[in-house]
Design a protein around this motif. Structure first.
Motif, PDB file in Angstrom:
ATOM      1  N   UNK A 415       0.820  -1.213   0.000  1.00 34.26           N
ATOM      2  CA  UNK A 415       0.000   0.000   0.000  1.00 34.26           C
ATOM      3  C   UNK A 415       0.854   1.263   0.000  1.00 34.26           C
ATOM      4  N   UNK A 416       2.171   1.097   0.080  1.00 34.27           N
ATOM      5  CA  UNK A 416       3.076   2.254   0.147  1.00 34.27           C
ATOM      6  C   UNK A 416       4.204   2.096  -0.871  1.00 34.27           C
ATOM      7  N   UNK A 417       3.895   2.215  -2.178  1.00 35.51           N
ATOM      8  CA  UNK A 417       4.925   2.030  -3.202  1.00 35.51           C
ATOM      9  C   UNK A 417       5.902   3.202  -3.298  1.00 35.51           C
ATOM     10  N   UNK A 418       5.512   4.353  -2.779  1.00 31.34           N
ATOM     11  CA  UNK A 418       6.435   5.484  -2.698  1.00 31.34           C
ATOM     12  C   UNK A 418       7.113   5.484  -1.330  1.00 31.34           C
ATOM     13  N   UNK A 419       8.220   6.174  -1.242  1.00 31.62           N
ATOM     14  CA  UNK A 419       8.886   6.322   0.053  1.00 31.62           C
ATOM     15  C   UNK A 419       8.169   7.440   0.808  1.00 31.62           C
ATOM     16  N   UNK A 420       7.018   7.073   1.347  1.00 31.93           N
ATOM     17  CA  UNK A 420       6.120   8.062   1.935  1.00 31.93           C
ATOM     18  C   UNK A 420       6.261   8.111   3.456  1.00 31.93           C
ATOM     19  N   UNK A 421       5.303   8.757   4.104  1.00 33.36           N
ATOM     20  CA  UNK A 421       5.365   8.928   5.543  1.00 33.36           C
ATOM     21  C   UNK A 421       5.382   7.634   6.313  1.00 33.36           C
ATOM     22  N   UNK A 422       4.792   6.572   5.750  1.00 32.77           N
ATOM     23  CA  UNK A 422       4.802   5.272   6.421  1.00 32.77           C
ATOM     24  C   UNK A 422       6.234   4.804   6.638  1.00 32.77           C
ATOM     25  N   UNK A 423       7.033   4.850   5.590  1.00 27.49           N
ATOM     26  CA  UNK A 423       8.426   4.421   5.689  1.00 27.49           C
ATOM     27  C   UNK A 423       9.266   5.453   6.436  1.00 27.49           C
ATOM     28  N   UNK A 424       9.015   6.712   6.171  1.00 26.99           N
ATOM     29  CA  UNK A 424       9.851   7.763   6.750  1.00 26.99           C
ATOM     30  C   UNK A 424       9.756   7.815   8.261  1.00 26.99           C
ATOM     31  N   UNK A 425       8.631   7.328   8.825  1.00 20.48           N
ATOM     32  CA  UNK A 425       8.473   7.331  10.278  1.00 20.48           C
ATOM     33  C   UNK A 425       9.385   6.323  10.967  1.00 20.48           C
ATOM     34  N   UNK A 426       9.987   5.425  10.190  1.00 20.29           N
ATOM     35  CA  UNK A 426      10.734   4.319  10.790  1.00 20.29           C
ATOM     36  C   UNK A 426      12.186   4.661  11.100  1.00 20.29           C
TER      37      UNK A 426
END
Length: 754
Positions: A415-426
């Motif tokens: 659901x997150x194919x871009x390097x979006x906030x989901x990944x950036x929060x990690x």
């Protein structure tokens, strides 16, 4: 019990014996059907072999003599031989000499004291304490493995030795010595095994304070499990070395914690949520940073803590370090990372392309409170699934439907194919790196799948904090080298002698430098420290850019009239090279990429190869591959790979580096910009895989530019829609791409004359 053909109780020589190389021994034996007969015959046999044994090499002579004496029952003589062989090895500078044949020494001492009777257990315990118990903690921990053996394999080896010596051609001195060696090994471990583990546990309790099942409460009330090991000899508060991991394996955790304690630290390992005794559910990556930071805060408040914590660990455990650093817990003062995972950067997608090797990983880490090795290790299942998915042309998002088992974590990622906030929060972002002001040591390898993450963290940290104390070490290592040791051969490449370093020892040398004021390890002489493959040397540079003193710009020239495509220095070409890829064609479902980095054939699958001229002897490629691709394509998106090879004079290919990426994210991995079909496109290649290699004489460079369409990666059909939803029915017309002649790669080189 194991079955052997009976030796005659008194084995008789029919011929004389020379030295080991002469191989003149012959034996006569009748048959036996029980081990007791073999045990009865071996002392006399060993005595006769010993009487005739000759050997010029002193080390080998003493070692064989010791084994013969043990089997013959001459325990005093065996102890004398053990001490003698240690002196020989010490004179040669062998650092392991003092511990040579320690198990045999303890066994021989116990047998001499007890006569092998009812008093053996007590005699073994005393001999163990006298010898092993007097070792320092570090040496004792390093030698624990000596007391655990695979007895089934040892007895099988003894079977083989019995068969060989009974064969018509088997009556040689070499065969006799091998039989004695195998027999002596089984004899010793059969005798000590009932007592060894209890002795080790007593010794461990004397050395360490061990707390297991610690339950730490996180700020939101969730509890996670940890274990703690401290050296009993410590009289002052301790610096703590912490591993934080999703890989809940009590044996791994205990070994890591005890190793830290043996080096004079408090060793602690904490598990991700839902692992071990911790509260669930398990959710990889998402909570580890805050939880690890909370653990560090807890450590800092303990009476036994000096308020300083260093983190360590490989792969996921290195991700958890950077994730913790994002929250800047006060007590975190150093990190030693290796093979560092960077979620959204290198896993589960690289260059915004999802990778199949990560598909079974959620089952491995979330199916239970430890690790699901059986499911994860079922490679036949996964290979069959990937082939079935590829052949059917199903949407990537439906992989779990094809498998028949839901994979909600993988779907969450998709659901997150871009390097979006989901990944950036990690992990840290932007200026968060500037606040990381403590020392960092990052270790990776040219054959490490985690080197992309290591490079990302290094680049971001040094970009946002130019004065960052961030040291990078890279050599021809695989992903698990720091845990399993540096292998002599990796991916078909045989390492230089200089590359065979002890990375785990380096871990503690570096922590001792940071926390105890010890000398900085010589291998870490500068910010970037790298082993030059083929050069048998380590080099040191203040930056990645300084690894090279020049750049070799090679343009992609299309061959005319059926000629070979060329890499041409500094001169662009007006020609272009066309490539056609039919996404509806699955006739290549059985194709697999090369498994090794050193191969006899260039991988041209869905690609175009370009080969350069022979380079001057001594050319060294050191640094990051960069470049620019200029192309025209008939789709709104395309996934591309660019691979750099050394083509040696004897026709081998050595994969030096490669780039993988989705064209629509080439400018910004967090935002998709679709291509314009039929229009000229231009994208820059970001260097992500560091390499250093002194090319063999007569070598050339070769580059393969390819479109990604294979069963081990997500397939981008080029519609511009969500790639996870695309299917073979979206393939449309075959992809047609034309590489323009002003496309180039920039190769960082070191030339001695410059």
């Amino acid at each position: 019990m194991w079955n052997v053909r009976r030796f005659l109780a008194a084995l008789v020589f029919l011929a004389g014996m020379g030295n080991a190389s002469a191989g003149t021994l012959t034996l006569d034996a009748t048959r036996a059907d029980d081990p007791a007969a073999l045990a009865a015959s071996m002392p006399g046999f060993a005595t006769r072999v010993l009487a005739a044994y000759r050997e010029e090499d002193e080390d080998r002579r003493l070692a064989n003599t010791m084994r013969l004496q043990l089997v013959a029952g001459d325990y005093s003589g065996a102890l004398d031989s053990i001490h003698a062989v240690r002196r020989v090895r010490a004179a040669k500078g062998d650092p392991q000499a003092p511990a040579a044949f320690m198990v045999n020494e303890i066994y021989a001492t116990a047998m001499r004291r007890s006569g092998g009777g009812a008093g053996f257990e007590a005699a073994f315990g005393q001999a163990f304490d006298d010898r092993y118990g007097r070792l320092d903690d570090r040496s004792a921990l390093a030698l624990q493995w000596l007391f655990s053996v695979d007895m089934a394999r040892a007895e099988s080896d003894l079977h083989d030795a019995v068969r060989k010596i009974r064969a018509p051609e088997g009556g040689t001195l070499a065969a006799a010595l091998e039989l004695v060696r195998r027999y002596q090994f089984v004899q010793v471990y059969r005798r000590i095994s009932p007592f060894a583990q209890d002795a080790l546990k007593r010794d461990e309790a004397r050395r360490f304070r061990i707390e297991t099942g610690l339950m730490l409460t996180m700020p939101d009330g969730t509890r996670i499990e940890a274990l703690l090991v401290r050296p009993r000899a410590a009289t002052a508060p301790l610096t703590t070395l912490l591993g934080f991991t999703i890989y809940a394996n009590p044996d791994w955790a205990m070994t890591d914690a005890k190793t830290a304690a043996a080096h004079g630290y408090a060793g602690m390992v904490a598990y991700s949520r839902g692992k071990g005794l911790g509260d669930g559910p398990v959710m990889p990556f998402e909570h580890d940073g805050r939880d690890a930071a909370a653990v560090i805060d807890w450590i800092g408040g303990q009476a036994w803590s000096d308020g300083r914590v260093g983190m360590y660990g490989n792969s996921y455990n290195s991700f958890s370090q950077w994730s913790a650093a994002k929250h800047r817990p006060r007590a975190l003062k150093a990190m030693m990372t290796s093979g560092s995972v960077a979620p959204g950067i290198d896993v589960p997608m690289q260059g915004n392309i999802f990778q199949n090797f990560m598909y079974p990983w959620p089952f491995y880490t979330t199916n239970n409170d430890t690790l699901d090795d059986a499911t994860y290790g079922d490679q036949a299942r996964w290979d069959a699934l990937y082939r079935r998915w590829y052949a059917a042309g199903s949407p990537y998002r439906d992989m779990d439907a094809l498998d028949g088992t839901p994979n909600p974590v993988f779907r969450r990622w998709l659901a997150h194919p871009a390097y979006d906030g989901y990944w950036q929060a990690m992990i840290p972002q932007g200026e968060e790196y500037a606040a990381i002001d403590f020392p960092v040591l990052a270790v990776t390898g040219y054959f490490d799948g985690g080197r992309v993450g290591v490079q990302h963290y290094y680049d971001q940290h040094t970009r946002h904090n130019p004065e960052a104390d961030h040291t990078l070490l890279i050599g021809p290592f695989g992903h698990l080298a720091i845990n399993q040791g540096v292998a002599r051969q990796v991916d078909g490449y045989t390492l230089d002698q200089a590359a065979l370093v002890d990375l785990q020892a380096l871990r503690y040398q570096w922590f001792d430098h940071v926390f105890k004021g010890a000398e900085k390890p010589a291998l870490l002489a500068d910010r970037v420290n790298y082993q030059v493959m083929g050069g048998n040397e380590w080099k040191h540079a203040p930056s990645v850019q300084a690894m090279a003193n020049g750049t070799l710009r090679l343009y992609l020239h299309a061959g005319g009239g059926g000629g070979e495509n060329r890499l041409v220095r500094d001169v662009p070409s007006a020609r272009s090279q066309a490539l056609r890829v039919d996404f509806a064609d699955r006739s290549d479902a059985g194709w697999k990429p090369a498994e090794l980095a050193v191969t006899r054939e260039l991988d041209r699958h869905n690609g175009v190869a370009y080969v350069g001229d022979v380079l001057p002897d001594g050319t060294e490629v050191s640094g990051l591959l960069h470049g620019r691709l200029a192309f025209t394509v008939n789709k709104r998106d395309v996934d591309l790979g660019v691979s750099l090879y050394e083509q040696t004079a004897d026709g081998q290919y050595f994969l030096l580096s490669y780039h993988l990426g989705r064209a629509s994210y080439a400018r910004d991995r967090s935002r998709r910009t679709l291509l314009k079909p039929g229009a000229r496109q231009q994208i820059d290649l970001r260097g992500e895989r560091l390499v250093s290699r002194r090319l063999a004489p007569g070598s050339r460079l070769a580059v393969v530019v390819q479109v990604i369409k294979q069963a081990d990666q997500q397939i981008n059909y080029g519609t511009g829609g969500d790639v996870g939803d695309e299917r073979i029915g979206d393939a449309g017309d075959p992809l047609e791409i034309r590489w323009h002649g002003d496309s180039y790669v920039d190769i960082p080189v070191w030339r001695q004359d410059e």
